[in-house]
Design an enzyme around this catalytic site. Sequence first.
Site, PDB file in Angstrom:
ATOM      1  CG  ASN A  10      -1.694   1.236   1.426  1.00 15.92           C
ATOM      2  OD1 ASN A  10      -1.789   2.051   0.512  1.00 15.92           O
ATOM      3  ND2 ASN A  10      -2.275   1.403   2.615  1.00 15.92           N
ATOM      4  CE  LYS A  12       0.210   3.364   4.827  1.00 18.11           C
ATOM      5  NZ  LYS A  12       0.087   3.520   6.263  1.00 18.11           N
ATOM      6  CG  HIS A  96      -5.714   1.579   5.166  1.00 13.17           C
ATOM      7  ND1 HIS A  96      -5.254   2.587   5.992  1.00 13.17           N
ATOM      8  CD2 HIS A  96      -4.684   0.716   5.013  1.00 13.17           C
ATOM      9  CE1 HIS A  96      -3.991   2.337   6.302  1.00 13.17           C
ATOM     10  NE2 HIS A  96      -3.628   1.202   5.739  1.00 13.17           N
ATOM     11  CD  GLU A  98      -2.993   5.319   6.779  1.00 10.88           C
ATOM     12  OE1 GLU A  98      -2.938   5.371   5.537  1.00 10.88           O
ATOM     13  OE2 GLU A  98      -2.124   4.757   7.480  1.00 10.88           O
ATOM     14  CD  GLU A 168      -3.425  -2.896   7.326  1.00  5.00           C
ATOM     15  OE1 GLU A 168      -2.289  -3.065   6.880  1.00  5.00           O
ATOM     16  OE2 GLU A 168      -4.123  -1.919   7.062  1.00  5.00           O
ATOM     17  N   GLY A 174       2.478   1.967  10.637  1.00  9.98           N
ATOM     18  CA  GLY A 174       3.377   3.103  10.464  1.00  9.98           C
ATOM     19  C   GLY A 174       4.103   3.515  11.724  1.00  9.98           C
ATOM     20  CB  SER A 214       5.477  -2.011  11.797  1.00 10.21           C
ATOM     21  OG  SER A 214       4.985  -0.709  12.066  1.00 10.21           O
TER      22      SER A 214
HETATM   23  C1  PEP Z   1      -0.681  -0.091   6.005  1.00  6.79           C
HETATM   24  O1  PEP Z   1      -0.749   1.091   5.701  1.00  6.79           O
HETATM   25  O2  PEP Z   1      -1.564  -0.850   5.635  1.00  6.79           O
HETATM   26  C2  PEP Z   1       0.451  -0.550   6.800  1.00  6.79           C
HETATM   27  C3  PEP Z   1       0.414  -1.749   7.290  1.00  6.79           C
HETATM   28  O3  PEP Z   1       1.492   0.341   6.976  1.00  6.79           O
HETATM   29  P1  PEP Z   1       2.934  -0.004   7.626  1.00  6.79           P
HETATM   30  O4  PEP Z   1       3.427  -1.262   6.991  1.00  6.79           O
HETATM   31  O5  PEP Z   1       3.769   1.196   7.285  1.00  6.79           O
HETATM   32  O6  PEP Z   1       2.732  -0.158   9.098  1.00  6.79           O
END
Ligand code: PEP
Length: 252
Positions: A10, A12, A96, A98, A168, A174, A214
Site C-alpha cells: 500500500n 498510500k 483501511h 486511515e 491491521e 506506520g 510495520s
Molecule cells: C498499512 O498502511 O496498511 C500498513 C500496514 O502500513 P505499515 O506497513 O507502514 O505499518
Amino acid sequence: MARKLFVAGNWKMNTSAADAVELAKGLAAEIGAVDAVDLAVCPPSVYLSAVADALKGSNIAVGAQNMYCQDNGAFTGEISSAMVKDVGCKYVILGHSERRHVMGESDELINSKVLKALSDDLLPIFCIGELLEQREAGETDDVVHRQVTIGLEGVSRTDAQRITLAYEPVWAIGTGVTATPDQAQEVHAMLRELLGNIYDAELAQSMRIQYGGSVKGSNAAELLGQPDVDGALVGGASLKVEDFVGIVKAVI
Ligand code: PEP
C-alpha cells in the site's frame, strides 16, 4: 485447504509519477516472476494506469487504495469501481484504518463499498483493526467482530470467497511497533472462527487473512509463519524495491 500467501504493498499518498513507475519496474525485475506467493501493489489512483503498464507481463497485480460505492455522478473527488477496473486493477483496499480514522468512514459505508466492488468483479482487501486504547481496554475482539460483521453484511458465501481480510491493528500501522506473532495469530484465529459462524467452516478455512502493521523483511517470516496468517499488507516497506523484495523473499 492450503492458502496461498498474498503480499500487497500500500503505497498510500506517496511517490511521484516517475517514482511510481521506477518502483514498479524495479519490483517487476526482482520479483515479477514469483509464483509461490500472490503479489500486488496499490499506488495512488492517479498513477494506477502507469503502474499497471509498467507491471504488464509480470505476476504483480495492481490494486486501488479506495473507491466509492456508486456507479457515477455528482461525487466530486471520488473514483468508481468501473474506473478502477478500467485502469487495470484487480484488487481494491477497502476500510483501511486511515480511511476509517482520518476520513471518518463508517462500517456501513465500507460495507456498501465491499458490496459494490464484488458486484463489479474487483477483489476487495477488506481491512479491520483496533485502536491502541481499544486493545488496552480489552475490546479488540468486540471491535473487529463489529467491523467484520457489518462490513460483510449482505455478502453471499460465493462472493465472500473473493475477499482477502487484512487484520491491521491501528497501533502497529506506520509506528514501527509490530504485533507479536502470537498477538497476530490470536486475532487471526478468532477471525477465522467468526467467519465460520457467519458462513461455514470451509469458507473460514479458505479465506486469506493478511496481517498489516510495520511488516518488514526481518519480521515477515515469523509473522507469516503463523498458521492463520496468510500474507501481509505492507505500507512503509513497500516504497523501496529492496524492502518489499526483502519481505517477499523472506516468505518464499
Ligand atoms: C498499512 O498502511 O496498511 C500498513 C500496514 O502500513 P505499515 O506497513 O507502514 O505499518
